[in-house]
Design a protein around this motif. Structure first.
Motif, short mmCIF file in Angstrom:
data_model
loop_
_atom_site.label_atom_id
_atom_site.label_comp_id
_atom_site.label_asym_id
_atom_site.label_seq_id
_atom_site.Cartn_x
_atom_site.Cartn_y
_atom_site.Cartn_z
N PRO A 47 26.09 90.50 31.99
CA PRO A 47 25.47 89.11 31.64
C PRO A 47 25.76 88.06 33.02
O PRO A 47 25.15 87.19 32.99
N PHE A 95 33.35 100.63 16.60
CA PHE A 95 33.16 101.66 17.87
C PHE A 95 34.26 102.82 17.50
O PHE A 95 33.75 104.05 17.88
N LEU A 150 30.46 99.81 21.91
CA LEU A 150 31.26 99.58 22.98
C LEU A 150 30.61 98.56 23.97
O LEU A 150 31.14 97.54 24.62
N SER A 151 29.27 98.78 24.26
CA SER A 151 28.62 97.95 25.30
C SER A 151 28.61 96.38 24.87
O SER A 151 28.69 95.57 25.61
N LEU A 154 30.67 102.62 30.97
CA LEU A 154 29.61 101.83 30.27
C LEU A 154 30.30 100.57 30.04
O LEU A 154 29.69 99.27 30.14
N SER A 155 31.61 100.23 29.54
CA SER A 155 32.10 99.11 29.43
C SER A 155 32.24 98.13 30.45
O SER A 155 31.60 96.81 30.35
N PHE A 159 37.15 117.47 27.85
CA PHE A 159 36.32 116.64 27.04
C PHE A 159 36.68 115.18 26.75
O PHE A 159 35.93 114.21 26.94
N GLU A 190 36.40 88.25 37.19
CA GLU A 190 37.20 89.26 36.34
C GLU A 190 36.02 90.65 36.15
O GLU A 190 36.61 91.85 36.13
N GLU A 191 35.17 90.46 35.70
CA GLU A 191 34.09 91.56 35.45
C GLU A 191 33.68 92.44 36.67
O GLU A 191 34.02 93.58 36.41
N TYR A 231 33.10 106.21 28.55
CA TYR A 231 33.31 104.84 27.69
C TYR A 231 33.69 103.77 28.84
O TYR A 231 33.16 102.62 28.64
N ALA A 282 33.23 106.61 17.22
CA ALA A 282 33.46 107.50 18.28
C ALA A 282 34.31 108.66 17.76
O ALA A 282 33.83 110.08 18.18
N GLN A 302 26.80 109.17 18.39
CA GLN A 302 27.12 108.84 19.90
C GLN A 302 26.47 107.63 20.24
O GLN A 302 27.17 106.91 21.10
N GLY A 339 29.92 116.32 16.84
CA GLY A 339 29.85 117.42 18.11
C GLY A 339 30.24 118.76 17.41
O GLY A 339 29.60 119.57 17.88
N SER A 374 31.79 110.91 15.83
CA SER A 374 30.93 111.72 16.86
C SER A 374 31.44 113.09 17.31
O SER A 374 30.84 113.91 17.51
N VAL A 375 32.75 112.85 17.50
CA VAL A 375 33.57 113.91 17.81
C VAL A 375 33.34 115.07 16.64
O VAL A 375 33.03 116.27 17.06
N SER A 418 31.82 94.80 25.16
CA SER A 418 32.36 94.62 26.41
C SER A 418 31.84 93.36 26.89
O SER A 418 32.27 92.63 27.73
N SER A 419 30.35 93.24 26.62
CA SER A 419 29.69 92.04 27.32
C SER A 419 30.06 90.86 26.76
O SER A 419 30.15 89.73 27.51
N PRO A 469 34.13 89.11 28.40
CA PRO A 469 34.39 87.90 29.36
C PRO A 469 33.84 86.45 29.02
O PRO A 469 34.80 85.66 29.36
N ALA A 488 27.73 104.27 18.97
CA ALA A 488 29.04 104.09 19.57
C ALA A 488 28.94 103.46 20.66
O ALA A 488 29.72 102.52 21.25
N TYR A 489 28.13 104.00 21.65
CA TYR A 489 27.93 103.42 23.01
C TYR A 489 27.39 102.14 23.23
O TYR A 489 27.84 101.17 23.76
N SER A 509 28.50 97.08 31.26
CA SER A 509 28.10 95.78 30.03
C SER A 509 28.65 94.53 30.35
O SER A 509 28.03 93.52 30.14
N SER A 510 30.01 94.72 30.87
CA SER A 510 30.75 93.34 30.90
C SER A 510 30.01 92.59 32.17
O SER A 510 30.08 91.58 32.30
N PHE A 561 25.07 113.88 15.24
CA PHE A 561 25.88 113.73 16.52
C PHE A 561 25.23 112.69 17.50
O PHE A 561 25.81 111.70 18.26
N GLU A 590 24.98 87.23 25.18
CA GLU A 590 25.95 88.32 24.81
C GLU A 590 26.12 88.25 23.24
O GLU A 590 26.49 89.19 22.58
#
Lengths: 199, 199
Positions: B151, A179, A143-144, B143-144, B132, B88-89, B140, A183, A136, A190, A186-187, A147-148, A151, A139-140, B147-148, A132, A89
């Protein structure tokens, strides 16, 4: 488009109120709807200028935060199990932070160059689409990765905080803030992309 | 906007060329730029119709995938440590899948209703903005959560695959696919949102 001040002076010349002129006597009373259209155009220029600056500021902020995230996590090595390199992670977080720093760095450089040194050059073809999609996707990714990593850090902190978990949490926070900034960009990108076809 | 044929007749009526009426003898040769404008408008309607259908299809797909993700993970209880509720994930994944199913279900219902039963009603105010923001935020979240959960599942599978890890992997894949569908919808919704102010 690239120089709003100069162009807005041009636009204010044919105003509804009778005025003498800048050089010589022009026709004093243009049509009502023309000044309405001019106002719309000027407002649109102002909005585009504001968007360009906001976009630049947010990308620069994102660059700073990605760099911080990368540096904090890359220095997070305190021996034994407290080594970021032992957890996939954290390696993912570092990789994405490097990518994000490279991307936002390139974008910031390009935008600064366009804003201050190449004002009269038209923007690159498909630049809006690349902006754009790039914003985007980055940002993904940010976040990914954040998020990983959350935990794992949570679970480590159950056994007590130490300098390793604190650094990890700081790096994750920086990635999350980067992120958020991307984000928002990216708005804006867009909006620019879809406004483009109506010019 | 809801009835293209009727409005296109309206558009052709106030033309620059002198014409008598729609019922009585029509002028045979409309101006060149007028027919060009009508073509543009018709092309725009077709594009908007296509986007509306694509958006509906992608939301319905996302609803299906979110429901699948929720069901697969919620049934993923095989005793001992193989219980999704202990991680929790996985709980986060289930929560987000429920939220996403509710959101996309509501959106799909609203869109179907608008498309087949309330054609002549104008769309709700701020509907484009809500669409939107909702799509983007749900994407988001999905994906979050995926992603969590990845792993943890990876680490469990190092000790060997079993029905628990396989179900988890399936639920995660469904969430990721739902994310992809919603990401596409959010691009369409963003386009609609920014095209709106130019109508």
């Amino acid at each position: 488009m690239s120089n709003p001040d100069e162009e807005s002076q041009h636009q204010t010349a044919p105003a509804p109120a009778p005025r003498v002129d800048l050089e010589a006597g022009q026709s004093p009373a243009p049509a009502q709807d023309e000044s309405f259209g001019v106002g719309l155009v000027i407002r649109r220029w102002r909005r585009e200028d504001l968007m360009r600056k906001a976009s630049l500021g947010l990308r620069a902020l994102s660059l700073l935060l990605s760099l911080l995230s990368f540096l904090i996590m890359a220095c997070n090595n305190h021996g034994d199990w407290r080594d970021f390199n032992k957890y996939e992670e954290y390696r993912y977080l570092v990789g994405v932070a490097i990518l994000s720093a490279l991307y936002t760095g390139g974008q910031t450089f390009r935008q600064v160059h366009q804003l201050y040194f190449a004002k009269d050059l038209p923007p690159l073809k498909h630049a809006a689409a690349v902006d754009f999609v790039g914003d985007q996707v980055m940002a993904y990714f940010l976040l990914s990765s954040a998020s990983s990593a959350i935990p794992l850090t949570n679970r480590m902190r159950e056994g007590g905080d130490n300098v390793f978990t604190d650094s990890s949490a700081a790096a994750i926070s920086m990635s999350l803030l980067a992120f958020l900034a991307l984000a928002c960009t990216s708005v804006i990108a867009g909006y620019k992309l879809s406004a483009q076809s109506f010019i």
